[in-house]
Design a protein around this motif. Structure first.
Motif, short mmCIF file in Angstrom:
data_model
loop_
_atom_site.label_atom_id
_atom_site.label_comp_id
_atom_site.label_asym_id
_atom_site.label_seq_id
_atom_site.Cartn_x
_atom_site.Cartn_y
_atom_site.Cartn_z
N TYR A 17 -4.50 0.00 0.04
CA TYR A 17 -3.12 0.53 -0.74
C TYR A 17 -2.05 -0.27 0.08
CZ TYR A 17 0.33 0.30 -4.71
OH TYR A 17 0.89 0.13 -5.59
N THR A 55 -1.97 -3.44 2.41
CA THR A 55 -1.55 -4.70 1.84
C THR A 55 -0.35 -4.24 0.90
OG1 THR A 55 -2.98 -4.18 0.30
CG2 THR A 55 -3.99 -5.34 1.62
N ARG A 56 0.18 -3.10 0.82
CA ARG A 56 1.10 -3.18 -0.01
C ARG A 56 2.94 -2.71 0.62
NH1 ARG A 56 0.53 -3.41 -5.55
NH2 ARG A 56 -1.23 -3.80 -5.50
N GLU A 102 3.33 0.20 1.70
CA GLU A 102 3.77 0.51 1.27
C GLU A 102 3.02 2.25 0.90
OE1 GLU A 102 6.57 0.55 -1.62
OE2 GLU A 102 5.37 -0.56 -2.95
N ALA A 116 0.64 4.23 -1.21
CA ALA A 116 0.28 4.24 -3.07
C ALA A 116 1.20 5.87 -3.79
CB ALA A 116 -0.87 5.17 -3.44
#
Length: 205
Positions: free
Chosen positions: A168, A171-172, A174, A176
């Motif tokens: 997460y 890929t983001r 930031e 979770a």
């Protein structure tokens, strides 16, 4: 003032000061904008002190990440609250990913092709091993209490929670959020590892 004067540090003391300065610079300007000269100025060390140890920014940040990796996880003992223990550790990992350490890891990932295999493996081991050890401890405690399936002790399953957080994060760009961590727990992790008794205790709580 000569290069050796600013603090008269040697060995580990000097290296740790440089690592802290590199991570602070990383947090302020981002990986792409880190400059060896700026790190040297922040650490109050001469540029030659940096280049003598690390030939470029990538090697310096990788070394700083390895240094910081030893502080990623606190000592942890399971409380018997399976979901609560997992949530606590996952929040801690997300918090680390929100720190300069997380930015260092993201930069390291971007430099993988130019990173020697032994350096990559060393850093991966320093990051993953403490996290795997903590989740293994939580799951072993759950197996003993009858709330976790014995097959949850498989290394791939033990590493699933930190793996989800890392995926997460990468890929983001930031870490979770608490809501995402709750979703991971309720829709992926607890259904996979909890026994019927463990699920019943979760519903009761």
């Amino acid at each position: 003032m000569t290069e050796s004067t600013p603090g008269r540090r040697r060995g580990d003391d000097l290296e740790h000061a440089i690592f802290d300065a590199a991570l602070a610079e990383l947090a302020e300007v981002g990986y792409a904008n880190v400059r060896m000269e700026a790190v040297a100025a922040r650490a109050k060390a001469g540029k030659a002190s940096l280049y003598k140890r690390w030939p470029d920014r990538a090697r310096l940040i990788q070394a700083a990440a390895r240094y910081k990796a030893t502080e990623v996880e606190p000592s942890f003992e399971p409380s018997g609250d399976l979901r609560g223990d997992m949530r606590k550790v996952m929040r801690h990992i997300a918090g680390q990913q929100a720190s300069p350490f997380g930015e260092a890891i993201r930069g390291w990932i971007g430099e993988l092709k130019s990173t020697p295999d032994e350096v990559t493996e060393d850093l991966r081991t320093r990051i993953e091993t403490p996290r795997i050890r903590i989740f293994a401890k939580i799951y072993e405690d759950g197996v003993a209490r009858g709330t976790v399936k014995p097959e949850a002790l498989h290394p791939r399953v033990v590493n699933l929670a930190p793996g989800l957080l890392t995926h997460y994060f990468l890929t983001r760009a930031e870490p979770a959020t608490d809501d995402v961590i709750e979703e991971f727990l309720d829709h992926v992790l607890m259904p996979l590892i909890a026994t019927g008794e463990g699920a019943e205790r979760l519903e009761e709580s």
